[in-house]
Design an enzyme around this catalytic site. Structure first.
Site, short mmCIF file in Angstrom:
data_model
loop_
_atom_site.label_atom_id
_atom_site.label_comp_id
_atom_site.label_asym_id
_atom_site.label_seq_id
_atom_site.Cartn_x
_atom_site.Cartn_y
_atom_site.Cartn_z
N HIS A 192 0.83 -1.21 0.00
CA HIS A 192 0.00 0.00 0.00
C HIS A 192 0.86 1.25 0.00
O HIS A 192 0.52 2.26 -0.59
CB HIS A 192 -0.89 0.01 1.25
N ARG A 299 -4.52 -7.99 -16.72
CA ARG A 299 -3.76 -9.24 -16.83
C ARG A 299 -4.17 -10.16 -15.69
O ARG A 299 -3.57 -10.15 -14.61
CB ARG A 299 -2.26 -8.95 -16.78
N ARG A 335 -8.34 -9.99 -19.79
CA ARG A 335 -7.69 -10.98 -20.64
C ARG A 335 -7.69 -12.30 -19.89
O ARG A 335 -7.32 -12.36 -18.71
CB ARG A 335 -6.26 -10.57 -20.93
N GLU A 434 -1.01 -11.35 -31.49
CA GLU A 434 0.32 -11.47 -30.90
C GLU A 434 1.23 -12.40 -31.70
O GLU A 434 2.39 -12.56 -31.37
CB GLU A 434 0.21 -12.04 -29.48
N ASN A 457 4.20 -6.74 -27.55
CA ASN A 457 5.35 -7.36 -26.88
C ASN A 457 5.60 -8.75 -27.45
O ASN A 457 6.73 -9.13 -27.76
CB ASN A 457 5.10 -7.47 -25.37
N ASP A 458 4.52 -9.52 -27.59
CA ASP A 458 4.67 -10.85 -28.17
C ASP A 458 4.75 -10.80 -29.69
O ASP A 458 5.51 -11.55 -30.30
CB ASP A 458 3.52 -11.75 -27.73
N ARG A 468 11.80 -12.05 -26.09
CA ARG A 468 11.73 -10.73 -25.44
C ARG A 468 12.47 -10.69 -24.10
O ARG A 468 12.74 -9.63 -23.56
CB ARG A 468 10.27 -10.28 -25.28
N CYS A 505 -2.46 -2.91 -26.97
CA CYS A 505 -2.20 -2.93 -25.52
C CYS A 505 -0.78 -3.37 -25.19
O CYS A 505 -0.44 -3.53 -24.03
CB CYS A 505 -3.22 -3.81 -24.81
C1 PEP Z 1 1.75 -8.24 -25.33
O1 PEP Z 1 2.25 -9.32 -25.61
O2 PEP Z 1 1.97 -7.18 -25.97
C2 PEP Z 1 0.85 -8.11 -24.16
C3 PEP Z 1 0.20 -7.00 -23.91
O3 PEP Z 1 0.79 -9.18 -23.35
P1 PEP Z 1 1.90 -9.52 -22.22
O4 PEP Z 1 2.89 -8.39 -22.21
O5 PEP Z 1 1.18 -9.68 -20.94
O6 PEP Z 1 2.45 -10.79 -22.77
MG MG Z 2 1.46 -11.10 -24.69
#
Ligand code: PEP
Ligand code: MG
Length: 594
Positions: A192, A299, A335, A434, A457-458, A468, A505
Site C-alpha cells: 500500500h 492481466r 484478458r 500477438e 510485446n509478443d 523478449r 495494448c
Molecule cells: C503483449 O504481448 O503485448 C501483451 C500485452 O501481453 P503480455 O505483455 O502480458 O504478454
Molecule cells: Mg502477450
C-alpha cells in the site's frame, strides 16, 4: 560515493539530505508482578485508544484536505487492526499469563504475526505484513511514550526519509511535509505504501539491503525510483547528472498534471481513447486519476502467480467484481489466463517442452486444461452482471482456436442460465494479435469476434523470432522494424474490413516516441501502463493527424529499422523536446519517459 540497488517502487528522482527514521523500537523483556497485571492491561487499553485517536486524527486531516478516499480506507483498515484478535487478544494474554510488560507482549505478538505472514506465498498478502508492522510500531511508540521526534511529519522539506519500513499513513505524511522521496530496507512494490507513493508522485525505492548501516541523517543521497538506485554521498558529476534529469522530469510532470481532465484528441478533433493496463486492483484508482478512460488490459494471471493453489471460481469472481466496482462505470477488458512461457506459477503443472515460448502457453494452456479455463470463464460471466466488461483471448494463432474458446464461453453461459445463476448475457469477445499468423488473418479473426487488441510485446518477439526476455538477442527486438509496421497495418486494415474496432495494448502503445506512427497507422485506442497516459495524451493533443500520417507514409517506404528509427526519433525529438527528453546526455531511443 557508493551505489546501492533495490527495487524501484515509485518513479522519479530525488536528491536531498537523509532523514533516518528508527521505525523499529528496541524493546527489552520486562517482567511484572501479579498485582501489576490489571494496571498493565489498563495501560495497554489506554494505549490502544490513544493510537486509534492518532489514526483518526490523520484520517480527519485527509478528509478535510482533499477527501482522498483511498488513503482514508487504508487508515480505516489500520484502525481495524487495533482490534485484531491476533494482536490485541494475544498481547492481553501474554500480559496476563506470562506476566510481561505491555510493550514486550505487543512486540512478541507482532513477531508471531510477522512469522505467519512470512510463510504466505502470495506477494499481495505477504506485503500486508508491513501494514501490521506499522500499526504495531505506532502502538509501541504510544506505549513507550516516545515523542514524535523521529516521525515522518517532522521530515525536513526536501529530505529523503530512510526507514526499515514505512506505512501508507507515513507516506501521506511525508507528502505533506514535502519530502523529496523515501527509501526502505523492507517493503514491496505492491505494498500500500508503494501505491500511495505512486499516487503522490514521490520517488520510492524498496528492498535496499544495508541501508540502515550505511546511511545517517544529514548524508546527501540520490534515489532513482525507476532504476531502483540509491547513491550515497554522490560526487559532483553524479549530482549534476541526476539534478538535470530530475529538473526535466519535475517540469514535465507539472505540465502534464494540468491536462488530466482535458479530452484526449488531436488538434483537428480526432479522439484517441487512452486506457490503462492493470495487474493489481490497487492500480485502478491511480489509473483513473491519471486520466485512464477504461482498463484496456487486465492481466488476470497475476491472481495466479506465486501461489500453490489455483484461485477458486468465487475468488476470481470477487476479484473481478471488486475491479468493476472500483472503475466507476468504465469498461474493463479482462484478458483470460496468459500462463506459460515466462509465467509459470507453482499451482500450474504443464509440460514445459523444449521451447516454452512456442509451447503450451496462454490460450493453448486454457484449451488444454478446459477445467481451469471454464472456472475462469464462469467467474467472469458472473461478474459481467455487475458492470461493463469485455473478454480478451491471448496468443490466438488461428480461427479454429477462437471458435473453440467461444464455444466454451457459450457452454459456460448456458450452464449458468440453467443453474439460475446471475450472469451477463452478452460480453464482447476480443482476440489479441500477438502472432504473425494472427496479424496475417486479422480480417478472418475480426469477422468472428467483437474486437482486436494488438499485443506488440509478443507480436515483435514472434515476428522477429527474438525472445523478449533474452538480452543476447535484444538487438533484434525493434518495434519500428518494417515487418512490424506491415503487421500492424495489416491488422488495422483487417479489422476495418470486418467493421470491428482494433486497440493496441502492448508496450508500443505507451511509448510517446511512437505515438505518431500509431496514429498514422489508424490506431485510435491505446492501452498502456497508467503513468504513460499523461505524456501520450500531451503528444496527441499537440498533433495534427496529417503530420502523423505523413511521417508513417515516409516510414513505410524505408527498408531497415535503423532508417525508420532515425526518421521517427528525429522528427519526434524535434517536435516534442519537452515531452521526450529525460535530461540524460546521450539519451537512448524509444521509451524516453521512464
Ligand atoms: C503483449 O504481448 O503485448 C501483451 C500485452 O501481453 P503480455 O505483455 O502480458 O504478454
Ligand atoms: Mg502477450
Amino acid at each position: 560515493m557508493e551505489r546501492l540497488v533495490g527495487v524501484g517502487a515509485s518513479p522519479g528522482i530525488a536528491i536531498g539530505v537523509a532523514h533516518v527514521l528508527s521505525s523499529r523500537l528496541d524493546i527489552h523483556e520486562r517482567r511484572i508482578s501479579a498485582e501489576q497485571v490489571e494496571p498493565e492491561i489498563e495501560r495497554f487499553e489506554r494505549a490502544l485508544l490513544a493510537t486509534d485517536a492518532q489514526l483518526a486524527a490523520i484520517q480527519a486531516q485527509i478528509a478535510e484536505r482533499e477527501g482522498d478516499d483511498h488513503q482514508y480506507r487504508i487508515l480505516e483498515a489500520h484502525r481495524l487492526m487495533l482490534s485484531d484478535v491476533h494482536l490485541v487478544e494475544q498481547a492481553r494474554r501474554l500480559i496476563r499469563d506470562e506476566k510481561t510488560s505491555a510493550e514486550w507482549a505487543v512486540r512478541k505478538a507482532l513477531n508471531q504475526i510477522q512469522a505467519v505472514f512470512e510463510r504466505i506465498e502470495d506477494p499481495y498478502f505477504r506485503d500486508r505484513k508491513s501494514d501490521v508492522a506499522l500499526v504495531g510500531e505506532r502502538l509501541l511508540r504510544t506505549l513507550v511514550g516516545t515523542n514524535d521526534s523521529t516521525s515522518p511529519e517532522e521530515a525536513p522539506k526536501g529530505s529523503i526519509t530512510i526507514a526499515h519500513e514505512l506505512g501508507p499513513a507515513d507516506a501521506a505524511q511525508l507528502g505533506r511535509a514535502e519530502a523529496a522521496g523515501f527509501c526502505t530496507e523492507g517493503g514491496g512494490r505492491t505494498s500500500h505504501t508503494a501505491i500511495v507513493a505512486r499516487a503522490l508522485g514521490l520517488p520510492y525505492v524498496v528492498g535496499v539491503e544495508g541501508l540502515g548501516h550505511k546511511v545517517w541523517s544529514g548524508m546527501t543521497l540520490i534515489i532513482d525510483g525507476v532504476r531502483g538506485e540509491v547513491i550515497l554521498d554522490p560526487d559532483e558529476e553524479a549530482l549534476r547528472r541526476y539534478q538535470a534529469r530530475s529538473d526535466v522530469q519535475r517540469n514535465r510532470a507539472h505540465r502534464l498534471g494540468a491536462i488530466r481532465d482535458v479530452p484526449s484528441q488531436t488538434q483537428d478533433g480526432t479522439p484517441v481513447h487512452l486506457a490503462a493496463n492493470i495487474e493489481m486492483l490497487e492500480e485502478i484508482p491511480i489509473a483513473a486519476d491519471l486520466g485512464a478512460q477504461s482498463v484496456g488490459l487486465f492481466r488476470t494471471e497475476f491472481l495466479y502467480l506465486e501461489r500453490n493453489e489455483l484461485p477458486s471460481e468465487d475468488e476470481q469472481h470477487a476479484h473481478a467484481v471488486a475491479a468493476l466496482k472500483s472503475v466507476g462505470g468504465r469498461t474493463i477488458t479482462f484478458r483470460t489466463l496468459d500462463l506459460g512461457g515466462d509465467k509459470l506459477p507453482p499451482s500450474v503443472r504443464m509440460p514445459v517442452g523444449t521451447n516454452p515460448a512456442m509451447g503450451l502457453r496462454s490460450i493453448r494452456y486454457s484449451l488444454w486444461r478446459t477445467d481451469v479455463f471454464r472456472t475462469q470463464l464462469r467467474a467472469l460471466y458472473r461478474a459481467g452482471a455487475v458492470g461493463p466488461m469485455q473478454i480478451l483471448f491471448p496468443l490466438i494463432s488461428g480461427v479454429a482456436e477462437l471458435r473453440q474458446a467461444k464455444a466454451l464461453c457459450d457452454e459456460v453461459r448456458s450452464e449458468l442460465a440453467r443453474g439460475g445463476i446471475p450472469h451477463a448475457e452478452h460480453i464482447p469477445i476480443g482476440v489479441m494479435i500477438e502472432t504473425p499468423s494472427a496479424a496475417l488473418i486479422a480480417d478472418l479473426l475480426a469477422a468472428e469476434c467483437d474486437f482486436l487488441s494488438i499485443g506488440t510485446n509478443d507480436l515483435i518477439q514472434y515476428t522477429l523470432a527474438a525472445d523478449r526476455e533474452d538480452e543476447h538477442v535484444g538487438y533484434l527486438y525493434h518495434p519500428l522494424h518494417p515487418a512490424i509496421l506491415r503487421a500492424l497495418r495489416q491488422t488495422v486494415v483487417g479489422a476495418e474490413k470486418a467493421g470491428k474496432p482494433v486497440a493496441m495494448c502492448g508496450d508500443m502503445a505507451g511509448d510517446p516516441m511512437l505515438a505518431w506512427v500509431l496514429m498514422g497507422l489508424g490506431l485510435r485506442n491505446l492501452s498502456m501502463a497508467p503513468r504513460q497516459i499523461p505524456v501520450v495524451k500531451s503528444i496527441i493533443r499537440a498533433t495534427q493527424l496529417a503530420d502523423a500520417e505523413r511521417l508513417l507514409a515516409q516510414a513505410l517506404t524505408m527498408s531497415t529499422e535503423t532508417e525508420i528509427e532515425e526518421l521517427v526519433y528525429g522528427a519526434m525529438n524535434k517536435r516534442f523536446p519537452l515531452e521526450l527528453t529525460d535530461g540524460e546526455e546521450n539519451q537512448g531511443e524509444g521509451q524516453a519517459v521512464g
